[in-house]
Design a protein around this motif. Sequence first.
Motif, PDB file in Angstrom:
ATOM      1  N   ALA A  86       0.658  11.132   1.817  1.00  0.00           N
ATOM      2  CA  ALA A  86       0.505  12.097   2.916  1.00  0.00           C
ATOM      3  C   ALA A  86       1.474  11.796   4.054  1.00  0.00           C
ATOM      4  CB  ALA A  86      -0.936  12.084   3.419  1.00  0.00           C
ATOM      5  N   ASP A  87       1.836  10.524   4.249  1.00  0.00           N
ATOM      6  CA  ASP A  87       2.710  10.151   5.370  1.00  0.00           C
ATOM      7  C   ASP A  87       4.197  10.243   5.060  1.00  0.00           C
ATOM      8  OD1 ASP A  87       2.615   7.984   3.583  1.00  0.00           O
ATOM      9  OD2 ASP A  87       2.811   6.483   5.163  1.00  0.00           O
ATOM     10  N   LYS A  88       4.591  10.320   3.773  1.00  0.00           N
ATOM     11  CA  LYS A  88       6.014  10.256   3.444  1.00  0.00           C
ATOM     12  C   LYS A  88       6.519  11.335   2.509  1.00  0.00           C
ATOM     13  CE  LYS A  88       6.987   5.360   4.036  1.00  0.00           C
ATOM     14  NZ  LYS A  88       7.623   4.203   3.412  1.00  0.00           N
ATOM     15  N   SER A  89       5.662  12.081   1.881  1.00  0.00           N
ATOM     16  CA  SER A  89       6.108  13.033   0.874  1.00  0.00           C
ATOM     17  C   SER A  89       7.040  14.084   1.469  1.00  0.00           C
ATOM     18  CB  SER A  89       4.931  13.747   0.215  1.00  0.00           C
ATOM     19  OG  SER A  89       5.415  14.698  -0.719  1.00  0.00           O
ATOM     20  N   PRO A  90       8.246  14.202   0.887  1.00  0.00           N
ATOM     21  CA  PRO A  90       9.138  15.260   1.345  1.00  0.00           C
ATOM     22  C   PRO A  90       8.770  16.618   0.726  1.00  0.00           C
ATOM     23  CG  PRO A  90      10.217  13.978  -0.369  1.00  0.00           C
ATOM     24  CD  PRO A  90       8.871  13.339  -0.106  1.00  0.00           C
ATOM     25  N   LEU A  91       7.746  16.622  -0.123  1.00  0.00           N
ATOM     26  CA  LEU A  91       7.399  17.839  -0.861  1.00  0.00           C
ATOM     27  C   LEU A  91       5.964  18.305  -0.615  1.00  0.00           C
ATOM     28  CD1 LEU A  91       9.051  16.800  -4.249  1.00  0.00           C
ATOM     29  CD2 LEU A  91       9.977  18.367  -2.548  1.00  0.00           C
ATOM     30  N   LYS A  92       5.386  17.961   0.533  1.00  0.00           N
ATOM     31  CA  LYS A  92       3.984  18.332   0.799  1.00  0.00           C
ATOM     32  C   LYS A  92       3.734  19.829   0.640  1.00  0.00           C
ATOM     33  CE  LYS A  92       3.145  15.385   4.402  1.00  0.00           C
ATOM     34  NZ  LYS A  92       2.537  14.989   5.658  1.00  0.00           N
ATOM     35  N   GLU A  93       4.549  20.642   1.266  1.00  0.00           N
ATOM     36  CA  GLU A  93       4.344  22.096   1.209  1.00  0.00           C
ATOM     37  C   GLU A  93       4.562  22.654  -0.199  1.00  0.00           C
ATOM     38  OE1 GLU A  93       6.238  20.662   3.693  1.00  0.00           O
ATOM     39  OE2 GLU A  93       4.669  20.776   5.217  1.00  0.00           O
ATOM     40  N   ALA A 117       2.233  -1.300  -2.324  1.00  0.00           N
ATOM     41  CA  ALA A 117       2.884  -0.698  -1.155  1.00  0.00           C
ATOM     42  C   ALA A 117       2.046  -0.938   0.103  1.00  0.00           C
ATOM     43  CB  ALA A 117       3.091   0.795  -1.373  1.00  0.00           C
ATOM     44  N   GLU A 118       0.720  -0.810   0.006  1.00  0.00           N
ATOM     45  CA  GLU A 118      -0.151  -1.052   1.165  1.00  0.00           C
ATOM     46  C   GLU A 118      -0.027  -2.491   1.651  1.00  0.00           C
ATOM     47  OE1 GLU A 118      -3.755   2.165   0.445  1.00  0.00           O
ATOM     48  OE2 GLU A 118      -3.906   0.189  -0.509  1.00  0.00           O
ATOM     49  N   SER A 119       0.061  -3.413   0.716  1.00  0.00           N
ATOM     50  CA  SER A 119       0.202  -4.827   1.078  1.00  0.00           C
ATOM     51  C   SER A 119       1.539  -5.091   1.765  1.00  0.00           C
ATOM     52  CB  SER A 119       0.070  -5.681  -0.184  1.00  0.00           C
ATOM     53  OG  SER A 119       0.227  -7.034   0.108  1.00  0.00           O
ATOM     54  N   LYS A 120       2.606  -4.518   1.234  1.00  0.00           N
ATOM     55  CA  LYS A 120       3.938  -4.704   1.822  1.00  0.00           C
ATOM     56  C   LYS A 120       4.055  -4.057   3.196  1.00  0.00           C
ATOM     57  CE  LYS A 120       6.732  -5.106  -2.363  1.00  0.00           C
ATOM     58  NZ  LYS A 120       7.758  -4.463  -3.199  1.00  0.00           N
ATOM     59  N   GLU A 121       3.449  -2.863   3.344  1.00  0.00           N
ATOM     60  CA  GLU A 121       3.586  -2.100   4.585  1.00  0.00           C
ATOM     61  C   GLU A 121       2.450  -2.356   5.576  1.00  0.00           C
ATOM     62  OE1 GLU A 121       4.505   2.069   3.826  1.00  0.00           O
ATOM     63  OE2 GLU A 121       5.333   1.487   1.878  1.00  0.00           O
ATOM     64  N   ASN A 122       1.454  -3.102   5.143  1.00  0.00           N
ATOM     65  CA  ASN A 122       0.302  -3.442   5.971  1.00  0.00           C
ATOM     66  C   ASN A 122      -0.372  -2.191   6.564  1.00  0.00           C
ATOM     67  OD1 ASN A 122      -1.514  -5.286   7.023  1.00  0.00           O
ATOM     68  ND2 ASN A 122      -0.391  -5.484   8.955  1.00  0.00           N
ATOM     69  N   LEU A 123      -0.662  -1.223   5.675  1.00  0.00           N
ATOM     70  CA  LEU A 123      -1.361  -0.007   6.085  1.00  0.00           C
ATOM     71  C   LEU A 123      -2.086   0.600   4.890  1.00  0.00           C
ATOM     72  CD1 LEU A 123       0.410   2.644   4.940  1.00  0.00           C
ATOM     73  CD2 LEU A 123       1.895   1.952   6.788  1.00  0.00           C
ATOM     74  N   MET A 124      -3.008   1.510   5.203  1.00  0.00           N
ATOM     75  CA  MET A 124      -3.729   2.228   4.156  1.00  0.00           C
ATOM     76  C   MET A 124      -2.994   3.536   3.866  1.00  0.00           C
ATOM     77  SD  MET A 124      -6.298   0.385   3.211  1.00  0.00           S
ATOM     78  CE  MET A 124      -7.156   1.599   2.226  1.00  0.00           C
ATOM     79  N   ILE A 125      -2.659   3.771   2.628  1.00  0.00           N
ATOM     80  CA  ILE A 125      -1.925   4.969   2.243  1.00  0.00           C
ATOM     81  C   ILE A 125      -2.915   6.076   1.901  1.00  0.00           C
ATOM     82  CG2 ILE A 125      -0.424   5.967   0.472  1.00  0.00           C
ATOM     83  CD1 ILE A 125       0.957   3.201   0.306  1.00  0.00           C
TER      84      ILE A 125
END
Length: 154
Positions: A86-93, A117-125
Amino acid sequence: MSEPVQDLSRRGFLAGATALGAPAPAVPAVVQRRAGIVILIDSNEPHVMGHAISYSGNLTRHFAGLGQTPPIEVVANGQGIEVFRADKSPLKEPLAALRQMYPNVGFSMCASSKSIAESKENLMIQLIDGASLVPFGVGRVVELQRKGWAYIHG
């Protein structure tokens, strides 16, 4: 006294088997149809993700012209999970429109890749609407192939 030479070719085997009264090997009368189509995305390159998504729409339209509606599942694995983030998709629409137009198309994200990815970026995707998690993306692809689904690498 020498033994007769046997014809070990397929034709010789079949002729010998038929002569002995044994039935000829069975040949499938009908080729089984594929149950669905699985498309793997394992790259975060926008053009790769875009092509994989357009494949699902094009395949849906192709089979609709044949009077068929096979299920299609797009599986994101590794760096390809970006397509369903939801935070990075270039194709959401385009993905939202695709889901609305073609309910036979599903989206799956590898939970293992998401966790890494969550561990590397320290966030919930968070996933885009309509995407679901599968334990392992590559495992999902193999599972569907073993059920007779056609495979396309995005």
